[in-house]
Write a protein that holds these residues in place. Structure first.
Motif, short mmCIF file in Angstrom:
data_model
loop_
_atom_site.label_atom_id
_atom_site.label_comp_id
_atom_site.label_asym_id
_atom_site.label_seq_id
_atom_site.Cartn_x
_atom_site.Cartn_y
_atom_site.Cartn_z
N SER A 1 46.09 -13.93 -16.69
CA SER A 1 45.22 -13.16 -15.80
C SER A 1 43.74 -13.46 -16.02
O SER A 1 42.92 -13.18 -15.16
CB SER A 1 45.48 -11.66 -15.97
OG SER A 1 45.05 -11.24 -17.24
N THR A 2 43.40 -14.02 -17.15
CA THR A 2 41.99 -14.33 -17.40
C THR A 2 41.77 -15.82 -17.57
O THR A 2 40.72 -16.23 -18.03
CB THR A 2 41.48 -13.60 -18.67
OG1 THR A 2 42.28 -14.00 -19.78
CG2 THR A 2 41.51 -12.11 -18.50
N GLY A 3 42.77 -16.59 -17.22
CA GLY A 3 42.69 -18.04 -17.36
C GLY A 3 41.60 -18.65 -16.51
O GLY A 3 40.91 -18.00 -15.75
N ARG A 4 41.48 -19.93 -16.63
CA ARG A 4 40.39 -20.68 -16.00
C ARG A 4 40.30 -20.49 -14.49
O ARG A 4 39.22 -20.29 -13.95
CB ARG A 4 40.60 -22.15 -16.34
CG ARG A 4 39.48 -23.01 -15.98
CD ARG A 4 39.71 -24.37 -16.54
NE ARG A 4 39.02 -25.33 -15.71
CZ ARG A 4 39.05 -26.61 -15.90
NH1 ARG A 4 39.74 -27.10 -16.89
NH2 ARG A 4 38.38 -27.41 -15.12
N ASN A 5 41.42 -20.52 -13.79
CA ASN A 5 41.39 -20.39 -12.34
C ASN A 5 41.93 -19.05 -11.86
O ASN A 5 42.22 -18.89 -10.68
CB ASN A 5 42.20 -21.52 -11.70
CG ASN A 5 41.55 -22.86 -11.96
OD1 ASN A 5 40.33 -22.98 -11.96
ND2 ASN A 5 42.36 -23.88 -12.22
N ALA A 6 42.11 -18.10 -12.74
CA ALA A 6 42.67 -16.80 -12.37
C ALA A 6 41.63 -15.97 -11.62
O ALA A 6 40.44 -16.03 -11.90
CB ALA A 6 43.13 -16.04 -13.60
N THR A 7 42.12 -15.21 -10.66
CA THR A 7 41.26 -14.28 -9.94
C THR A 7 41.16 -13.01 -10.75
O THR A 7 42.17 -12.47 -11.19
CB THR A 7 41.89 -13.95 -8.56
OG1 THR A 7 42.12 -15.16 -7.88
CG2 THR A 7 41.01 -13.04 -7.76
N PRO A 8 39.95 -12.49 -10.97
CA PRO A 8 39.84 -11.26 -11.76
C PRO A 8 40.49 -10.09 -11.03
O PRO A 8 40.46 -10.01 -9.81
CB PRO A 8 38.33 -11.06 -11.89
CG PRO A 8 37.71 -11.90 -10.84
CD PRO A 8 38.67 -12.99 -10.50
N ALA A 9 41.10 -9.17 -11.80
CA ALA A 9 41.78 -8.02 -11.21
C ALA A 9 40.77 -7.05 -10.60
O ALA A 9 41.06 -6.40 -9.61
CB ALA A 9 42.61 -7.32 -12.26
N VAL A 10 39.60 -6.95 -11.20
CA VAL A 10 38.57 -6.06 -10.69
C VAL A 10 37.29 -6.86 -10.51
O VAL A 10 36.79 -7.48 -11.45
CB VAL A 10 38.32 -4.87 -11.65
CG1 VAL A 10 37.23 -3.97 -11.12
CG2 VAL A 10 39.59 -4.08 -11.86
N VAL A 11 36.78 -6.85 -9.30
CA VAL A 11 35.57 -7.59 -8.97
C VAL A 11 34.35 -6.88 -9.58
O VAL A 11 34.29 -5.65 -9.61
CB VAL A 11 35.43 -7.69 -7.43
CG1 VAL A 11 34.18 -8.41 -7.03
CG2 VAL A 11 36.66 -8.37 -6.85
N LYS A 12 33.38 -7.66 -10.05
CA LYS A 12 32.19 -7.08 -10.68
C LYS A 12 31.44 -6.13 -9.77
O LYS A 12 30.86 -5.15 -10.22
CB LYS A 12 31.25 -8.19 -11.14
CG LYS A 12 31.72 -8.92 -12.35
CD LYS A 12 30.72 -9.97 -12.80
CE LYS A 12 31.26 -10.74 -13.99
NZ LYS A 12 30.33 -11.74 -14.47
N THR A 13 31.44 -6.40 -8.47
CA THR A 13 30.70 -5.56 -7.53
C THR A 13 31.47 -4.31 -7.12
O THR A 13 30.99 -3.53 -6.30
CB THR A 13 30.34 -6.36 -6.25
OG1 THR A 13 31.56 -6.81 -5.64
CG2 THR A 13 29.44 -7.53 -6.58
#
Length: 170
Positions: free
Chosen positions: A39-51
């Motif tokens: 889930s935190t790998g190089r091309n993984a999409t983050p579960a929660v967007v910073k914004t």
């Protein structure tokens, strides 16, 4: 040479060697570590967007306890807040607000719906859920947890949220 003397020296040496070799060996990652890496790998999409909006910002817009119903906080995290709706000590529904920047596909169900509640696009989610999309970003949802809590109850509780204030969040 005395065998007892050799044994006293050899035993701690072998034990130390065993500890050194076993501590340097690599272990396969646990299933939890594997999931975290995926889930935190190089091309993984983050579960929660910073914004994503902080869940605490949603709390003041939830309905208040009224008419024999208790509105009880259940969960809060970045991009999401959830309350339980109780009547006579029994969970009858779950109320939630979520930021769709974390799941943009959540907005799709509102595009094809011709239904509105309080002027906002609405959609049924399965047979036990009703939601509105406010500010083209926030999904406000009521899900029945008891058969006595009907579609019309869900729609009435959606209107008890401060939907205008949620829509104005940035």
């Amino acid at each position: 040479m005395n065998f007892g003397k050799i044994q006293k020296v050899l035993a701690p040496f072998l034990l130390g060697l065993l500890l050194l070799v076993s501590s340097c060996a690599t272990q396969a990652p646990s299933r939890y570590e594997q999931a975290q890496n995926a889930s935190t790998g190089r091309n993984a999409t983050p579960a929660v967007v910073k914004t994503s909006t902080q869940g605490a910002q949603f709390n003041k817009y939830f309905p208040k306890s009224t008419g024999g119903y208790q509105v009880v906080p259940a969960q809060e995290k970045k991009g999401f807040a959830e309350y339980k709706l109780k009547k006579d000590g029994k969970d009858v529904a779950v109320l939630s607000v979520s930021d769709t920047v974390n799941n943009p596909s959540a907005k799709q169900k509102f595009q094809s719906s011709g239904k509105t509640i309080a002027g906002y696009p609405a959609a049924n989610i399965g047979s036990n859920g009703t939601a509105v999309l406010v500010g083209d970003r926030y999904q406000v949802k009521v899900q029945s947890r008891d058969s006595s809590f009907t579609q019309s109850d869900r729609e009435a509780w959606l209107q008890k949220f401060n939907l205008r204030a949620i829509a104005a969040l940035k």
